[in-house]
Design a protein around this motif. Structure first.
Motif: not given
Length: 526
Positions: A504-519
């Motif tokens: 996640v840190k390597k690719y700079g992925i913002d995990v928070k933006r997935f928190a409210t997304a529908k699966p």
């Protein structure tokens, strides 16, 4: 009966009505149906006895009662700009309030036949519907309402509220005005169009505005016997649209006969279209009926009509004009009643100047041209088409493929699709065949998509870059499904939490933006 919230001046009544109005105006809803539902909301929630919309008819330069919600049946009515209350509202672009209709000499009482008793107990508010085009304001019509008599301060609030509603519906009214003009043009040619925005035909996907217009035009011309000319690049869906026009016509229970004029040598096209007598030429061992005969009382679809020879064009013209044909080698004249739909990807106007297409035939078949845009010009249709094809081919090949990954969607959306919908369909079919997972990924797509434009797609990578891209795709996909839960993603991907955290840190992925997304998985299987 208790007063409505709007009559009592309470803002909550207006806000509730506005919320319901916005629901009625949801994108993709049938236009007249949504505006009609809006008028019903106004009547029910705001306590209006009746509410109606008049729109300027540019051709007749008069205002026409277009939509209404009323306890009494409305009669056909037109209003002259500058005359009466509604006419003055249109002419001046300013709202008018009539505290008591019985006391107004300007109120013309058209359309609804209000009784003298009703006029004694009603107030009236009319506001202009205005749209700004290229920096210039244009009055399209007027939105008006009858309501129980009430004090002038409450009527002012009603005026303010109706002006807000008029602003909200201005774009829809402009579209309805355009459709009214098209209606009138079609009716002048004896065409009576059915519902404009009914659901698309089976197997026809139209999410973009341009394709919804194409479907609307096809529904308008379908009930007539007018000749239709479908124009557009190869693979855009001309044959499918021809089928939809046939099925919407009075001839739907008769045959739809198809011929691709480019698929046969020119010397055989005439025999195919008009038939031949036994012995008419070498190999004509028996009499054969042509497609015009087979399509009698039905529809004949001539695809790639620009490929017809000049001799065949002359005979097609005669069949259209005289409703008569002659078989090749025959002398008997046969009467035929055929509705003709033609299609071409060629610029017929250029063929005219080159002497390769008859001018008289062009004007006979160009009665109602329909231009189908290329897929690259209506990218809103790409994803719905992919999902449609995915569902069909998954069922056909017995696969349990539930969705297309986000990177694959991006790749599909960026490609220029020279083969249009036909190429997209083949692409999805191939992806379904090679996919052994529940998700279509970028590596399931044809190499032509991945190497067509490296600057646009970001493919054409080194081995290490390709592995990293695939790794990132899997990680993002998992985080979307788990709504950013890295621990659950680690379990799903069968790696440690430490590795997930590192990637996640390597690719700079913002995990928070997935928190409210529908699966995505849930959405795909709903």
């Amino acid at each position: 009966m208790p007063e409505s919230e709007a009559q009592a001046g309470a803002p909550m009544g207006s806000l509730s009505a506005l919320r319901n109005i916005l629901r009625e105006l949801s994108p993709g809803a049938p236009l007249e149906e949504s505006l009609g539902g809006l008028l019903k909301v106004l009547s029910n929630q705001m306590g209006y006895l009746r509410v109606f919309l008049v729109i300027m008819d540019p051709e007749s330069e008069s205002l026409r009662l277009s939509l209404a919600h009323s306890p009494t049946r409305s009669l056909p009515a037109t209003y002259t700009p500058g005359k009466g209350v509604v006419g003055q509202v249109y002419e001046t672009g300013k709202a008018m309030i009539i505290p008591k209709l019985a006391d107004s000499a300007e109120f013309l009482n058209k359309a609804f036949g209000r009784t003298p008793e009703e006029l004694e107990g009603l107030s009236f508010v009319s506001v202009p519907v205005i749209i700004a085009r290229h920096g210039v304001s244009e009055v399209l019509g007027a939105l008006s309402a009858d309501m129980p008599i009430q004090p002038i301060d409450r009527l002012e609030r009603q005026r303010e509220f109706l002006e807000v509603v008029a602003d909200l519906i201005a774009n829809q009214v402009a579209q309805l005005q355009e459709e009214m003009a098209l209606h009138k043009h079609l009716m002048a040619q004896g065409m009576v169009p059915p519902g404009m925005d009914s659901p698309p035909p089976q197997n026809f996907v139209a999410a973009s505005k341009s394709m919804r217009m194409v479907l609307r035009q096809s529904r308008q011309v379908a009930p007539s016997r007018a000749t239709v000319l479908l124009r557009g690049e190869s693979g855009t869906g001309k044959e499918l649209l021809a089928e939809a026009i046939h099925m919407g016509s009075p001839r739907a229970d008769k045959q739809l006969i198809k011929l691709n004029c480019a698929a046969l040598p020119s010397e055989l096209v005439e025999s195919e279209l008009f038939g031949h007598q036994k012995g008419a030429f070498t190999g004509a061992v028996q009499t054969k009926r042509g497609l015009f005969e087979l399509a009698h009382n039905g529809t004949l679809f001539l695809d790639e009509i620009g490929e017809l020879s000049l001799d065949a064009q002359a005979k097609v013209l005669r069949a259209i004009q005289e409703k008569e044909i002659q078989r090749v080698g025959g002398e008997q004249t046969l009467s035929v009643d055929v509705r003709l739909i033609c299609a071409t990807h060629q610029p017929l106007e250029e063929l005219l100047t080159q002497g390769r297409f008859r001018e008289d035939l062009f004007y006979r078949i160009n009665v109602f041209p329909v231009f189908i845009p290329a897929l690259r010009e209506r990218r809103e249709d790409i994803l719905p088409l992919c999902e449609h094809f995915l569902q069909d081919f998954s069922k056909e090949y017995g696969k349990n493929i539930k969705r297309i990954s986000t990177p694959a969607i991006e790749l599909l959306s960026m490609y220029h699709w020279p083969g249009n919908v036909r190429e997209l369909r083949n692409c999805v079919e191939r992806a379904v065949l090679v996919c052994e997972e529940e998700v279509i990924r970028t590596y399931h797509l044809p190499p032509t998509l991945q190497t067509a434009d490296s600057s646009a797609t970001g493919i054409n990578l080194s081995f290490g870059e390709a592995v990293a891209k695939f790794e990132q795709e899997l990680l993002v996909d998992s985080l979307k499904k788990t709504r950013g839960n890295m621990l659950q993603s680690a379990r799903d991907l069968r790696v440690s939490y430490r590795i997930i955290n590192y990637k996640v840190k390597k690719y700079g992925i913002d995990v928070k933006r997935f928190a409210t997304a529908k699966p995505r998985r849930k959405k795909a299987t709903a």
